[in-house]
Write a protein that holds these residues in place. Sequence first.
Motif, PDB file in Angstrom:
ATOM      1  N   ASN A  49       0.830  -1.222   0.000  1.00 48.73           N
ATOM      2  CA  ASN A  49       0.000   0.000   0.000  1.00 48.73           C
ATOM      3  C   ASN A  49       0.862   1.268   0.000  1.00 48.73           C
ATOM      4  O   ASN A  49       0.384   2.355   0.290  1.00 48.73           O
ATOM      5  CB  ASN A  49      -0.989  -0.008   1.167  1.00 48.73           C
ATOM      6  N   LEU A  51       3.052   2.540   1.929  1.00 54.07           N
ATOM      7  CA  LEU A  51       3.494   3.290   3.103  1.00 54.07           C
ATOM      8  C   LEU A  51       5.006   3.429   3.002  1.00 54.07           C
ATOM      9  O   LEU A  51       5.607   4.346   3.555  1.00 54.07           O
ATOM     10  CB  LEU A  51       3.113   2.560   4.394  1.00 54.07           C
ATOM     11  N   ARG A  78      -5.458   2.791  -1.645  1.00 54.50           N
ATOM     12  CA  ARG A  78      -5.283   2.494  -0.219  1.00 54.50           C
ATOM     13  C   ARG A  78      -6.602   2.217   0.492  1.00 54.50           C
ATOM     14  O   ARG A  78      -6.661   1.394   1.402  1.00 54.50           O
ATOM     15  CB  ARG A  78      -4.589   3.677   0.481  1.00 54.50           C
ATOM     16  N   PHE A  85      -2.125  -4.000  12.402  1.00 49.73           N
ATOM     17  CA  PHE A  85      -0.738  -3.882  12.860  1.00 49.73           C
ATOM     18  C   PHE A  85      -0.481  -4.681  14.129  1.00 49.73           C
ATOM     19  O   PHE A  85      -1.402  -4.897  14.935  1.00 49.73           O
ATOM     20  CB  PHE A  85      -0.402  -2.414  13.137  1.00 49.73           C
ATOM     21  N   ASN A  89      -1.863   0.194  16.588  1.00 45.63           N
ATOM     22  CA  ASN A  89      -1.793   1.543  16.004  1.00 45.63           C
ATOM     23  C   ASN A  89      -3.107   2.304  16.073  1.00 45.63           C
ATOM     24  O   ASN A  89      -3.511   2.943  15.113  1.00 45.63           O
ATOM     25  CB  ASN A  89      -1.287   1.479  14.558  1.00 45.63           C
ATOM     26  N   LEU A  90      -3.768   2.232  17.215  1.00 41.08           N
ATOM     27  CA  LEU A  90      -4.956   3.055  17.420  1.00 41.08           C
ATOM     28  C   LEU A  90      -4.524   4.415  17.950  1.00 41.08           C
ATOM     29  O   LEU A  90      -3.454   4.535  18.542  1.00 41.08           O
ATOM     30  CB  LEU A  90      -5.892   2.390  18.432  1.00 41.08           C
ATOM     31  N   VAL A  91      -5.359   5.433  17.725  1.00 40.32           N
ATOM     32  CA  VAL A  91      -5.116   6.727  18.360  1.00 40.32           C
ATOM     33  C   VAL A  91      -5.620   6.590  19.793  1.00 40.32           C
ATOM     34  O   VAL A  91      -6.814   6.536  20.035  1.00 40.32           O
ATOM     35  CB  VAL A  91      -5.852   7.856  17.614  1.00 40.32           C
ATOM     36  N   ASN A 102     -12.193   6.296  11.566  1.00 46.57           N
ATOM     37  CA  ASN A 102     -10.971   6.656  10.835  1.00 46.57           C
ATOM     38  C   ASN A 102     -10.793   5.785   9.596  1.00 46.57           C
ATOM     39  O   ASN A 102     -10.221   6.218   8.601  1.00 46.57           O
ATOM     40  CB  ASN A 102      -9.750   6.490  11.734  1.00 46.57           C
ATOM     41  N   ARG A 158     -11.769  -1.083  12.131  1.00 43.85           N
ATOM     42  CA  ARG A 158     -11.306   0.043  11.310  1.00 43.85           C
ATOM     43  C   ARG A 158     -11.063  -0.412   9.876  1.00 43.85           C
ATOM     44  O   ARG A 158     -11.460   0.250   8.919  1.00 43.85           O
ATOM     45  CB  ARG A 158     -10.021   0.630  11.912  1.00 43.85           C
TER      46      ARG A 158
ATOM     47  N   ASP B 354       3.396   9.187  18.725  1.00 41.30           N
ATOM     48  CA  ASP B 354       3.465   7.788  18.285  1.00 41.30           C
ATOM     49  C   ASP B 354       3.213   7.742  16.777  1.00 41.30           C
ATOM     50  O   ASP B 354       2.171   8.190  16.301  1.00 41.30           O
ATOM     51  CB  ASP B 354       2.395   7.001  19.058  1.00 41.30           C
ATOM     52  N   GLY B 356       2.816   5.157  14.918  1.00 41.34           N
ATOM     53  CA  GLY B 356       1.939   4.044  14.536  1.00 41.34           C
ATOM     54  C   GLY B 356       0.574   4.480  14.033  1.00 41.34           C
ATOM     55  O   GLY B 356       0.194   4.147  12.913  1.00 41.34           O
ATOM     56  N   PRO B 357      -0.187   5.246  14.839  1.00 40.73           N
ATOM     57  CA  PRO B 357      -1.512   5.661  14.394  1.00 40.73           C
ATOM     58  C   PRO B 357      -1.468   6.485  13.111  1.00 40.73           C
ATOM     59  O   PRO B 357      -2.377   6.386  12.282  1.00 40.73           O
ATOM     60  CB  PRO B 357      -2.013   6.524  15.557  1.00 40.73           C
ATOM     61  N   GLU B 359       0.666   6.185  10.669  1.00 44.29           N
ATOM     62  CA  GLU B 359       0.843   5.203   9.601  1.00 44.29           C
ATOM     63  C   GLU B 359      -0.494   4.517   9.298  1.00 44.29           C
ATOM     64  O   GLU B 359      -0.895   4.371   8.133  1.00 44.29           O
ATOM     65  CB  GLU B 359       1.874   4.174  10.067  1.00 44.29           C
ATOM     66  N   ALA B 360      -1.214   4.145  10.360  1.00 42.86           N
ATOM     67  CA  ALA B 360      -2.476   3.430  10.187  1.00 42.86           C
ATOM     68  C   ALA B 360      -3.495   4.298   9.455  1.00 42.86           C
ATOM     69  O   ALA B 360      -4.228   3.813   8.588  1.00 42.86           O
ATOM     70  CB  ALA B 360      -3.028   3.017  11.549  1.00 42.86           C
ATOM     71  N   ILE B 361      -3.526   5.595   9.792  1.00 43.79           N
ATOM     72  CA  ILE B 361      -4.515   6.461   9.152  1.00 43.79           C
ATOM     73  C   ILE B 361      -4.127   6.757   7.709  1.00 43.79           C
ATOM     74  O   ILE B 361      -4.987   6.811   6.832  1.00 43.79           O
ATOM     75  CB  ILE B 361      -4.725   7.735  10.005  1.00 43.79           C
ATOM     76  N   ARG B 362      -2.829   6.890   7.452  1.00 40.58           N
ATOM     77  CA  ARG B 362      -2.396   7.037   6.048  1.00 40.58           C
ATOM     78  C   ARG B 362      -2.838   5.828   5.240  1.00 40.58           C
ATOM     79  O   ARG B 362      -3.261   5.946   4.091  1.00 40.58           O
ATOM     80  CB  ARG B 362      -0.874   7.162   5.976  1.00 40.58           C
ATOM     81  N   ALA B 363      -2.760   4.654   5.877  1.00 44.07           N
ATOM     82  CA  ALA B 363      -3.071   3.417   5.159  1.00 44.07           C
ATOM     83  C   ALA B 363      -4.543   3.302   4.791  1.00 44.07           C
ATOM     84  O   ALA B 363      -4.905   2.509   3.937  1.00 44.07           O
ATOM     85  CB  ALA B 363      -2.655   2.211   6.006  1.00 44.07           C
ATOM     86  N   TYR B 374      -6.773  13.593  12.394  1.00 45.24           N
ATOM     87  CA  TYR B 374      -7.157  12.395  13.143  1.00 45.24           C
ATOM     88  C   TYR B 374      -5.977  11.627  13.738  1.00 45.24           C
ATOM     89  O   TYR B 374      -6.163  10.848  14.663  1.00 45.24           O
ATOM     90  CB  TYR B 374      -8.012  11.463  12.268  1.00 45.24           C
ATOM     91  N   GLY B 375      -4.773  11.828  13.210  1.00 46.26           N
ATOM     92  CA  GLY B 375      -3.632  11.072  13.702  1.00 46.26           C
ATOM     93  C   GLY B 375      -2.709  11.881  14.602  1.00 46.26           C
ATOM     94  O   GLY B 375      -2.170  11.368  15.574  1.00 46.26           O
TER      95      GLY B 375
END
Lengths: 255, 452
Positions: A49, A51, A78, A85, A89-91, A102, A158, B354, B356-357, B359-363, B374-375
């Motif tokens: 994807n 990244l 994407r 993950f 990788n949560l906010v 999200n 998500r 962090d 991680g989040p 990266e997750a939101i970009r994904a 949001y991230g």
Amino acid sequence: MLRVEHLTKVYPNGTVALKDVSFEVPDGEFLVVIGLSGSGKSTLLRCINRLIDPTEGKIFLDDQEITSANSTELRHIRRKIGMIFQQFNLVKRSTVLTNTLNGRLGYANPFLSLLGIWPQADKDMAMAALNRVGIADKAKNRADALSGGQQQRVGISRALMQEPRIILADEPVASLDPVLAHSILQYLEQMNKTDRVTVICSLHFLDLVHRYGTHVIGLKDGMKVFEGAPSEIDRARFKAIYGEEAQEVRATALE
Amino acid sequence: MTLKNKSIIAALLSLIIPGAGQLYKKAYKRAGALFLLTASAFVTVLWYQHKEWWFAAILIWLWVVLDAYQFPKNSITVLPILLWLVMAYGIGWQVTEMDPTAIFRNQERASIILKPMLRPDFTRPRTESLTSYVDIQVPCSPTPPLAERTNGNGIKMSVSPNCANLNEYVTLNVTGFWPEYPATMEWHSPIGAKSIHEEFQINPDGNGTLLFQVKPIVNIAAPDQTLPQMHRIVVIQSKPLGGIDISETGGHILRGIYETLSVALLATLIGAILAIPFSFLAARNLMSSNPIMRIIYVLTRTVLNIVRSVESLIMAIIFVVIVGLGTFPGMLAITLHTIAALGKLYSEVIEGIDSGPIEAIRATGANWLQVVRYGVIPQIIPSFMALTIYRWDINVRSSTIIGFVGGGGIGFYLYQWILLQDYRSVSASFISIAIVVMLLDFFSARLREQIR
């Protein structure tokens, strides 16, 4: 159909993470990627994807080339590829519901989403997704108030919001105990079987590989050293991929 | 060369320059440390003229010589350090002129300041007052104007004769005041100075008479004592209304506190907003992708550190000189300090973010702004707010004191009262400041708990 051709990734510090990796993933497959930490599994998933941008090689989703997509095309690609993950990788400070929503950002109205306004349809969809993974009652809780297994289920909901064609799961159960590992992988299996979502998942434990995988790729030092059915992976092959010293450590996983 | 010869050379070298012997034996760090130890001892003794401590300095040097001879065999390191510390604290005792008994010796002076402090000047009994005046010529000209006046409330005042020379007696007649309450006569010179001050009684009909001498003091400031000028006789009558009122001091304090809180509020808001761009420039994780950014990072950090190390009181002195007395220079000083302090604290929040989040939101296919919304923002906003409230707390404290150098607020009044030795007012402002700071402490702690 996802097609990876001659993928190579060299990091700026000179580390070669992937070396000429090629494979194909037909729709509906549960592909398991195995290999030592540092063998290039995470890099491979993140190249799909984008990244991480690969140094060389091409990736096609159907006939669209992901590797040459511009930023708008890339965002459209994407949003069809969900990702899960190891560290969830949560906010952490946002609610479970927001974290789930999200997943819908790729579809949302860019302006309204910035104001934090979500259509009722998206909210209903998010509640349905949370319901599906069994944590609808936690929707208003902060993400960091949840246990590890629950957080990973938010991660799955998500991904569900994206209505994905493909799910990339980067060691989704490595931070969880074996019982939780099964429950999480069963959700992925369910999506794979009932929704026909292609799953590409990196795993470490041989029993999990046998139980869930329909196809397996083994990576070692960034190179593809194995490709085949899960049943072809036995003690000897596993040892070859993980190295001699892995024998003791992996003993329980092999039984 | 034998070890012994080497050791003798080392000892001799250290006798010339302390630490040189250790350097010769290639114990570089030890050499530097011992040189500094000895040098600082001698600087104290010679430069600052504390001659009674020379023995300590010399003993330290001798020990360094001994150490140079014995090294690498360890000597007792604790000895010179102990000597140095004894000297440092001994001199510290002398320099601070330590005299604990002084606190208890000056009871008389203590009572001058402490007794009024027990009666803070916040309120006074509520009163209403009647006042009127009449003008009179001093000294007399050939044709003095009539010394008689009736004000809008029907109070009539007259003086006979119509003018007065110094030391003469005049009679003041008043009608229309409150019956049977005392009245006060005040003499105001043409420049407004109050000189004569006498009390007299008003009779049951509301009339009163006062015979008094026009003392030479009324004309003391006049450039020409012979020139006839109009002076003013003011009569004030007041009666208690029951209940209490805020005193003049109390009013000043309320105004001062109000100014102080405004300064803190504004300085915190402006400082916080301006700190945000600096904090991004001072965040290592954002500024390490290329050498130019790294230079900007180092520069921003350095500037923030320098500005932060200057006390806001000192900045206020500079701003008072530039923009003049008042609350504005105080606000500028606190704002500048806030930018530097929050810039650094914010940048640490950004560094702790962090990835991680994000990266997750970009994904998920989110665009750049959505990733930030949001991230990034949910991760930094709570900490930013907590730090800002904490800073507001600090800013209220510093804005109470900033008035001492002319920066306005309660400190400005407090400083005046200290100079005037008006300790009742001083005490009232101490109490008000304490209450405000305590309340603020409480609420800011509560607010910050909510945010976490």
